[in-house]
Design a protein around this motif. Sequence first.
Motif, PDB file in Angstrom:
ATOM      1  N   ARG A  83      34.415  45.093 -22.463  1.00 29.25           N
ATOM      2  CA  ARG A  83      34.350  45.523 -23.502  1.00 29.25           C
ATOM      3  C   ARG A  83      35.116  46.916 -23.795  1.00 29.25           C
ATOM      4  O   ARG A  83      34.447  46.786 -24.909  1.00 29.25           O
ATOM      5  CB  ARG A  83      32.726  45.841 -23.308  1.00 29.25           C
ATOM      6  CG  ARG A  83      31.827  45.186 -23.427  1.00 29.25           C
ATOM      7  CD  ARG A  83      30.035  45.255 -23.499  1.00 29.25           C
ATOM      8  NE  ARG A  83      29.228  44.811 -23.634  1.00 29.25           N
ATOM      9  CZ  ARG A  83      28.842  43.873 -22.548  1.00 29.25           C
ATOM     10  NH1 ARG A  83      29.480  44.538 -21.406  1.00 29.25           N
ATOM     11  NH2 ARG A  83      28.031  42.823 -22.526  1.00 29.25           N
ATOM     12  N   ALA A  84      35.559  47.753 -23.163  1.00 29.07           N
ATOM     13  CA  ALA A  84      35.768  48.801 -23.259  1.00 29.07           C
ATOM     14  C   ALA A  84      37.500  48.634 -23.917  1.00 29.07           C
ATOM     15  O   ALA A  84      37.749  49.620 -25.131  1.00 29.07           O
ATOM     16  CB  ALA A  84      36.423  49.135 -22.106  1.00 29.07           C
ATOM     17  N   PHE A  85      37.990  47.743 -23.858  1.00 26.82           N
ATOM     18  CA  PHE A  85      39.220  46.752 -24.405  1.00 26.82           C
ATOM     19  C   PHE A  85      39.148  46.889 -25.627  1.00 26.82           C
ATOM     20  O   PHE A  85      40.075  46.558 -27.078  1.00 26.82           O
ATOM     21  CB  PHE A  85      40.122  46.006 -23.740  1.00 26.82           C
ATOM     22  CG  PHE A  85      41.010  47.416 -22.686  1.00 26.82           C
ATOM     23  CD1 PHE A  85      42.246  47.891 -23.312  1.00 26.82           C
ATOM     24  CD2 PHE A  85      40.572  47.567 -21.571  1.00 26.82           C
ATOM     25  CE1 PHE A  85      42.723  48.773 -22.644  1.00 26.82           C
ATOM     26  CE2 PHE A  85      40.948  48.365 -20.493  1.00 26.82           C
ATOM     27  CZ  PHE A  85      42.415  49.309 -20.808  1.00 26.82           C
ATOM     28  N   GLU A  86      37.836  45.770 -25.596  1.00 25.08           N
ATOM     29  CA  GLU A  86      37.575  44.702 -26.981  1.00 25.08           C
ATOM     30  C   GLU A  86      36.735  45.772 -28.390  1.00 25.08           C
ATOM     31  O   GLU A  86      37.371  45.344 -29.011  1.00 25.08           O
ATOM     32  CB  GLU A  86      37.191  43.425 -26.621  1.00 25.08           C
ATOM     33  CG  GLU A  86      38.215  42.747 -25.794  1.00 25.08           C
ATOM     34  CD  GLU A  86      39.264  42.028 -26.294  1.00 25.08           C
ATOM     35  OE1 GLU A  86      38.741  41.288 -28.404  1.00 25.08           O
ATOM     36  OE2 GLU A  86      40.576  41.720 -25.783  1.00 25.08           O
ATOM     37  N   GLY A  87      36.597  46.323 -27.535  1.00 27.13           N
ATOM     38  CA  GLY A  87      35.569  47.008 -28.591  1.00 27.13           C
ATOM     39  C   GLY A  87      34.506  46.481 -28.851  1.00 27.13           C
ATOM     40  O   GLY A  87      34.103  45.559 -28.777  1.00 27.13           O
ATOM     41  N   ASP A  88      33.226  46.927 -29.090  1.00 26.20           N
ATOM     42  CA  ASP A  88      31.981  46.059 -29.552  1.00 26.20           C
ATOM     43  C   ASP A  88      31.616  45.705 -31.008  1.00 26.20           C
ATOM     44  O   ASP A  88      30.667  45.762 -31.224  1.00 26.20           O
ATOM     45  CB  ASP A  88      30.857  46.732 -29.229  1.00 26.20           C
ATOM     46  CG  ASP A  88      31.207  48.620 -29.469  1.00 26.20           C
ATOM     47  OD1 ASP A  88      31.737  49.149 -30.899  1.00 26.20           O
ATOM     48  OD2 ASP A  88      30.035  48.955 -29.546  1.00 26.20           O
ATOM     49  N   GLY A  89      32.814  45.839 -32.057  1.00 26.91           N
ATOM     50  CA  GLY A  89      32.726  45.839 -33.820  1.00 26.91           C
ATOM     51  C   GLY A  89      31.914  44.211 -33.816  1.00 26.91           C
ATOM     52  O   GLY A  89      32.727  43.823 -33.033  1.00 26.91           O
ATOM     53  N   ASP A  90      32.312  43.572 -34.222  1.00 29.05           N
ATOM     54  CA  ASP A  90      31.961  42.707 -35.388  1.00 29.05           C
ATOM     55  C   ASP A  90      33.109  41.664 -34.802  1.00 29.05           C
ATOM     56  O   ASP A  90      34.058  42.520 -35.263  1.00 29.05           O
ATOM     57  CB  ASP A  90      31.664  43.197 -36.666  1.00 29.05           C
ATOM     58  CG  ASP A  90      29.843  42.907 -37.061  1.00 29.05           C
ATOM     59  OD1 ASP A  90      29.146  42.990 -35.519  1.00 29.05           O
ATOM     60  OD2 ASP A  90      29.459  43.882 -37.708  1.00 29.05           O
ATOM     61  N   VAL A  91      32.596  40.322 -34.688  1.00 35.01           N
ATOM     62  CA  VAL A  91      33.911  39.426 -34.242  1.00 35.01           C
ATOM     63  C   VAL A  91      34.901  39.766 -35.907  1.00 35.01           C
ATOM     64  O   VAL A  91      35.873  39.036 -36.098  1.00 35.01           O
ATOM     65  CB  VAL A  91      33.227  38.158 -34.062  1.00 35.01           C
ATOM     66  CG1 VAL A  91      34.265  36.991 -34.137  1.00 35.01           C
ATOM     67  CG2 VAL A  91      33.113  38.675 -32.952  1.00 35.01           C
ATOM     68  N   VAL A  92      34.241  39.155 -37.183  1.00 32.93           N
ATOM     69  CA  VAL A  92      34.306  39.163 -38.677  1.00 32.93           C
ATOM     70  C   VAL A  92      34.180  40.291 -39.329  1.00 32.93           C
ATOM     71  O   VAL A  92      33.656  40.987 -39.507  1.00 32.93           O
ATOM     72  CB  VAL A  92      33.468  38.015 -39.184  1.00 32.93           C
ATOM     73  CG1 VAL A  92      34.026  36.661 -38.900  1.00 32.93           C
ATOM     74  CG2 VAL A  92      32.124  38.000 -38.842  1.00 32.93           C
ATOM     75  N   ASP A  93      34.626  40.890 -40.844  1.00 36.23           N
ATOM     76  CA  ASP A  93      34.950  41.740 -40.913  1.00 36.23           C
ATOM     77  C   ASP A  93      34.669  41.820 -42.387  1.00 36.23           C
ATOM     78  O   ASP A  93      35.239  41.605 -43.202  1.00 36.23           O
ATOM     79  CB  ASP A  93      36.483  42.653 -41.179  1.00 36.23           C
ATOM     80  CG  ASP A  93      36.579  44.039 -41.368  1.00 36.23           C
ATOM     81  OD1 ASP A  93      35.653  44.293 -41.729  1.00 36.23           O
ATOM     82  OD2 ASP A  93      36.971  44.888 -42.009  1.00 36.23           O
ATOM     83  N   CYS A  94      32.807  41.576 -42.645  1.00 37.64           N
ATOM     84  CA  CYS A  94      32.505  41.461 -43.698  1.00 37.64           C
ATOM     85  C   CYS A  94      32.293  42.785 -45.189  1.00 37.64           C
ATOM     86  O   CYS A  94      32.185  42.052 -45.674  1.00 37.64           O
ATOM     87  CB  CYS A  94      30.783  41.508 -43.922  1.00 37.64           C
ATOM     88  SG  CYS A  94      30.869  39.369 -42.705  1.00 37.64           S
ATOM     89  N   GLU A  95      32.868  43.566 -44.289  1.00 42.11           N
ATOM     90  CA  GLU A  95      32.664  45.318 -45.021  1.00 42.11           C
ATOM     91  C   GLU A  95      34.449  45.547 -45.555  1.00 42.11           C
ATOM     92  O   GLU A  95      34.765  46.678 -45.855  1.00 42.11           O
ATOM     93  CB  GLU A  95      32.447  45.918 -44.181  1.00 42.11           C
ATOM     94  CG  GLU A  95      30.604  45.744 -44.342  1.00 42.11           C
ATOM     95  CD  GLU A  95      29.641  44.676 -45.466  1.00 42.11           C
ATOM     96  OE1 GLU A  95      29.956  45.920 -46.357  1.00 42.11           O
ATOM     97  OE2 GLU A  95      28.431  44.922 -45.005  1.00 42.11           O
ATOM     98  N   GLY A  96      35.246  44.611 -45.443  1.00 42.99           N
ATOM     99  CA  GLY A  96      36.340  45.023 -45.481  1.00 42.99           C
ATOM    100  C   GLY A  96      36.659  45.279 -46.998  1.00 42.99           C
ATOM    101  O   GLY A  96      35.977  45.631 -47.409  1.00 42.99           O
ATOM    102  N   SER A  97      37.855  45.312 -47.110  1.00 41.80           N
ATOM    103  CA  SER A  97      39.002  46.353 -47.892  1.00 41.80           C
ATOM    104  C   SER A  97      38.122  45.358 -49.530  1.00 41.80           C
ATOM    105  O   SER A  97      37.519  45.795 -50.492  1.00 41.80           O
ATOM    106  CB  SER A  97      40.482  45.955 -48.090  1.00 41.80           C
ATOM    107  OG  SER A  97      40.700  45.009 -47.963  1.00 41.80           O
ATOM    108  N   VAL A  98      37.455  43.948 -49.006  1.00 44.23           N
ATOM    109  CA  VAL A  98      37.168  42.899 -51.049  1.00 44.23           C
ATOM    110  C   VAL A  98      36.349  42.722 -49.214  1.00 44.23           C
ATOM    111  O   VAL A  98      35.832  41.745 -48.965  1.00 44.23           O
ATOM    112  CB  VAL A  98      38.111  41.734 -50.633  1.00 44.23           C
ATOM    113  CG1 VAL A  98      37.602  40.903 -51.402  1.00 44.23           C
ATOM    114  CG2 VAL A  98      39.099  42.111 -51.066  1.00 44.23           C
ATOM    115  N   PRO A  99      34.849  43.146 -49.857  1.00 49.69           N
ATOM    116  CA  PRO A  99      33.584  42.956 -48.994  1.00 49.69           C
ATOM    117  C   PRO A  99      33.623  41.160 -49.235  1.00 49.69           C
ATOM    118  O   PRO A  99      33.401  40.459 -50.067  1.00 49.69           O
ATOM    119  CB  PRO A  99      32.673  43.680 -49.087  1.00 49.69           C
ATOM    120  CG  PRO A  99      33.118  44.907 -50.170  1.00 49.69           C
ATOM    121  CD  PRO A  99      34.324  44.339 -50.577  1.00 49.69           C
TER     122      PRO A  99
END
Length: 165
Positions: A83-99
């Motif tokens: 968890r510490a190295f991978e982070g706890d962010g979402d697997v996919v980026d739904c809010e990216g530069s093109v939501p």
Amino acid sequence: MRLLRSTDLALRVLMRLAVTGDDPAATPTTRDVAAAMDVPYTHTAKVVAELQHLGLLEARRGRGGGLALTGTGRTASVGAVVRAFEGDGDVVDCEGSVPCPLRSACRLRGALRRAQEAFFASLDPLTLADLVADPTGPLLLGVSPPPRADGTFETRPSCIDPQRC
């Protein structure tokens, strides 16, 4: 799910140190660990710095220095390290530069998040001791170069050029 290279390397560094034990004469340096695992020193140094920041290992400089697990490092959950190295962010980026246009009614994001958490949860009960138990521990010691009489480890040449390795 695929682990980041830094996560993989962090786990291998911790496993390598776990089999070294408490013998102060067998404390490898970052360079020794990198050479034993045939990975770039610069990558290993970054991972060691993060592991030190997390309180899982200590790095001593100078003569008689080297890397050693801390008490926290010996009992740390593999899931917590990942968890510490991978982070706890979402697997996919739904809010990216093109939501994503489906983000307001998508079920995929939640399903992937639950799968990611199940992955981490399956690693939570594991410790380094579990990872280096027989037959892995002795194998790790066999892969690593034996310490010299002065406590340092023999380093291998870089394997960038396969003709030299």
